[in-house]
Enzyme design. Structure first.
Site, short mmCIF file in Angstrom:
data_model
loop_
_atom_site.label_atom_id
_atom_site.label_comp_id
_atom_site.label_asym_id
_atom_site.label_seq_id
_atom_site.Cartn_x
_atom_site.Cartn_y
_atom_site.Cartn_z
N GLU A 25 9.68 -3.64 12.78
CA GLU A 25 9.33 -2.69 12.13
C GLU A 25 8.14 -1.92 12.56
O GLU A 25 7.00 -2.85 12.93
CB GLU A 25 8.93 -3.17 10.58
CG GLU A 25 8.71 -2.10 9.70
CD GLU A 25 8.45 -2.67 8.38
OE1 GLU A 25 7.79 -3.54 7.94
OE2 GLU A 25 8.97 -1.98 7.35
N PHE A 52 0.75 -1.15 0.15
CA PHE A 52 -0.11 -0.02 0.01
C PHE A 52 0.80 1.34 0.06
O PHE A 52 0.24 2.27 -0.25
CB PHE A 52 -1.02 -0.01 1.28
CG PHE A 52 -0.14 0.53 2.52
CD1 PHE A 52 -0.16 1.80 2.72
CD2 PHE A 52 0.29 -0.41 3.52
CE1 PHE A 52 0.46 2.32 4.11
CE2 PHE A 52 0.90 -0.09 4.58
CZ PHE A 52 1.05 1.32 4.89
N GLU A 86 -5.06 -3.78 -2.13
CA GLU A 86 -6.49 -3.49 -1.90
C GLU A 86 -6.86 -2.28 -1.13
O GLU A 86 -7.84 -1.61 -0.98
CB GLU A 86 -7.18 -4.78 -1.21
CG GLU A 86 -6.73 -5.17 0.05
CD GLU A 86 -5.56 -6.16 0.07
OE1 GLU A 86 -4.84 -5.80 -0.75
OE2 GLU A 86 -5.55 -7.11 0.88
N CYS A 118 9.59 1.87 3.73
CA CYS A 118 10.79 0.66 3.90
C CYS A 118 12.08 1.20 4.05
O CYS A 118 12.93 0.63 4.36
CB CYS A 118 10.63 -0.29 2.76
SG CYS A 118 11.09 0.27 1.06
N LYS A 136 -1.30 -7.08 -9.21
CA LYS A 136 -2.18 -7.11 -8.09
C LYS A 136 -1.75 -6.14 -7.29
O LYS A 136 -0.84 -6.27 -6.54
CB LYS A 136 -2.16 -8.58 -7.77
CG LYS A 136 -3.52 -9.06 -6.87
CD LYS A 136 -3.89 -8.05 -5.71
CE LYS A 136 -3.09 -8.26 -4.52
NZ LYS A 136 -3.39 -7.28 -3.33
N SER A 185 5.44 -7.03 3.42
CA SER A 185 5.71 -7.12 4.68
C SER A 185 6.67 -8.51 4.84
O SER A 185 6.50 -9.52 3.89
CB SER A 185 4.68 -7.20 5.75
OG SER A 185 3.88 -8.28 5.50
#
Ligand code: NAD
Length: 491
Positions: A389, A156, A183, A288, A180, A233
């Site tokens: 994280e 995301f 979402e 990240c 893909k 992740s």
């Protein structure tokens, strides 16, 4: 779920075989993180939806791979211009579904466009090797050839950039490609696919399939998919890596991060403080490459802590659409709760919370997922907040006796995505480059973000695979190097 008529951006569509179609299964609402309002809904693609895209991709591949390479890059030149022309509109959309600031959204899209530009150089990037007289009368050549249908599953936090680490290279090298996207913010990918459609790719070469876990599983289990690029992740990256490999597919899986910045006593401390805070708080820490652990030589620790507090207090929390905002909302209420729990954990573990952003108020946006900058001092390397994280606007500081100890702390992390060093000594920089265990290193820069013409990838738990995203690495991922030997006895 909200009804369609209430939604500013309606229902997100798939783009399959050159047509816009609704995913078959019910999905979820897309929320604006600043207002909490539903702005769209996204359905999830079934196994059959994925199958339709893979079949269309296989059919398109047979013709596409035969097109001259110069022809294959013409739609990318078009796409570059379309993305430039629509950059501001895309940036505003990105802020509405993701929450980052307009400046951050513009920067993200710029890096996405740069990847399209680099992929336009595929006639050079695809070249492999040739040796004349490899053996008596024999010439030997390596040829990079496309393989078929590739898919990418993206996170995301950079919906306008990360798909571009893969898409332009996959298709320029002659494959067909399925995206893909996350979402959580599928509107920018959908808008980019409208531009992709206008750029003139043949049907089935570039396709968009929305969905969540089951859609990804359908991609991983489909025999017609040659390989998968993943960014997300670490636990999911590991799962994707294992499942794709079990199904005999190529896979590159980029995972999460915990990045360190080291500050030595010879550094320009004001500059280092500004860049450290910028690195930790940009995109509300949902990056990240965010450096959220600062390891500081003890002789300048107190001074540096003070400078970081001053810099953090300048930040403006609010909606990303307001130009003065520097820290936007977090992606969801659940994620905000998760980050708040980490802050509480830090307090329980005994780190000193010297700036507490938990009470931040943004009166114009009472339902947004806001959290102000949180600063911990005297964190230790064994604390949860130093090891896991957090992905929020939280920065922890700790002292180290010298650069050797600081690099040992950095290297004790399970992750290895990025690290920065601030110093005035070349010898420190050299040691850092040699010894620091991370895939992206920066000296006297807050964020070790590689340009599109270098590869992007981490080490340790931040990456599973060998060939990374972007540039020549990803071209090698998307091609097979066939070795071709030739002899002409009468020559
Ligand atoms: P995520 O792992 O939750 O989701 C990433 C993608 O995987 C999404 O498209 C999602 O639909 C899908 N997915 C989620 N769970 C899945 C499952 N169990 N099986 C199959 N597919 C699944 O990640 P996120 O929250 O969207 O993104 C944030 C994470 O991404 C952070 O950990 C961040 O560090 C990482 N990230 C890494 C890089 C990098 O280059 N290493 C870059 C950006 C983000």
């Amino acid at each position: 779920m909200s009804t369609r008529t209430e939604l500013a951006y309606g229902t997100v569509q798939n783009y399959v075989n050159g047509k816009w179609v609704e995913p078959s299964e019910e999905g979820m609402d897309v929320l604006n993180p600043a207002t909490g309002e539903a702005i769209a809904s996204v359905g999830f693609s079934s196994e059959e939806d994925v199958d339709a895209a893979v079949r269309a991709g296989q059919e398109a591949f047979e013709k596409w791979r035969r097109r001259p390479v110069e022809e294959r890059i013409q739609p990318l030149f078009e796409l570059k211009q379309l993305l430039e022309d629509h950059q501001e509109e895309l940036a505003e959309l990105l802020v509405q579904e993701h929450g980052k600031t307009l400046a951050e959204a513009r920067g993200e899209l710029r890096r996405g466009i740069e990847n399209v530009e680099v992929a336009c150089g595929i006639p050079t990037l695809m070249q492999a090797g040739h040796v004349e007289n490899a053996a008596p009368g024999i010439d030997e050549t390596a040829v990079r050839q496309p393989l078929g249908v590739f898919a990418a599953v993206t996170p995301f936090n950079f919906p306008g950039m990360i798909p571009m680490w893969f898409l332009p290279y996959a298709v320029a090298s002659g494959n067909s490609f399925i995206l893909k996207p996350s979402e959580q913010d599928p509107l920018v990918p959908q808008r980019m696919f409208e531009l992709i459609e206008a750029a003139g790719f043949p049907e089935g070469v570039v396709q968009l399939v929305n969905g969540s876990v089951d859609t990804v599983d359908a991609i991983l289990e489909h025999d017609g998919v040659e390989g998968v690029s993943f960014v997300g992740s670490t636990p999911v990256a590991r799962t994707i890596y294992e499942k794709a490999a079990n199904n005999g597919k190529r896979v590159q899986a980029q995972g999460g991060a915990k990045n360190h910045v080291i500050v030595t006593e010879t550094a320009d401390l004001e500059f280092a403080a500004e860049k450290t805070v910028g690195s930790a708080l940009a995109c509300s820490g949902e990056r990240c490459l965010a450096n959220d652990v600062a390891v500081v030589e003890e002789s300048v620790y107190e001074e540096f802590v003070d400078l970081v507090v001053q810099e953090s207090e300048k930040q403006v929390v609010g909606s990303g659409l307001d130009e003065e905002t520097t820290v936007g909302p977090l992606i969801t209420e659940e994620h905000e709760e998760r980050v708040r729990n980490y802050v509480e954990t830090g307090v329980q573990e005994g780190a000193e919370l010297i700036l507490d952003g938990r009470d931040v108020e943004v009166p114009e946006y009472p339902n947004g997922n806001f959290l102000g900058p949180c600063l911990f001092r005297d964190m230790t390397a064994d604390m949860v907040i130093a090891r896991e994280e957090i992905f929020g606007p939280v920065l922890g500081l700790m002292p180290a006796s010298d650069i050797d100890e600081a690099i040992d702390i950095l290297n004790s992390s399970d992750y290895g995505n990025a690290a920065s060093l601030f110093t005035g000594r070349g010898a420190d920089a050299r040691k850092f480059r040699h010894d620091a265990e991370a895939g992206n290193l920066a000296v006297n820069a807050g964020t070790a973000a590689p340009m599109a013409f270098f590869h992007f990838g981490g080490e340790k738990q931040s990456f599973f695979g060998d060939l990374h995203a972007q540039a020549e690495d990803v071209v090698r991922f998307y091609t097979d190097e066939t070795v071709y030997i030739e002899r002409w006895p009468d020559s």
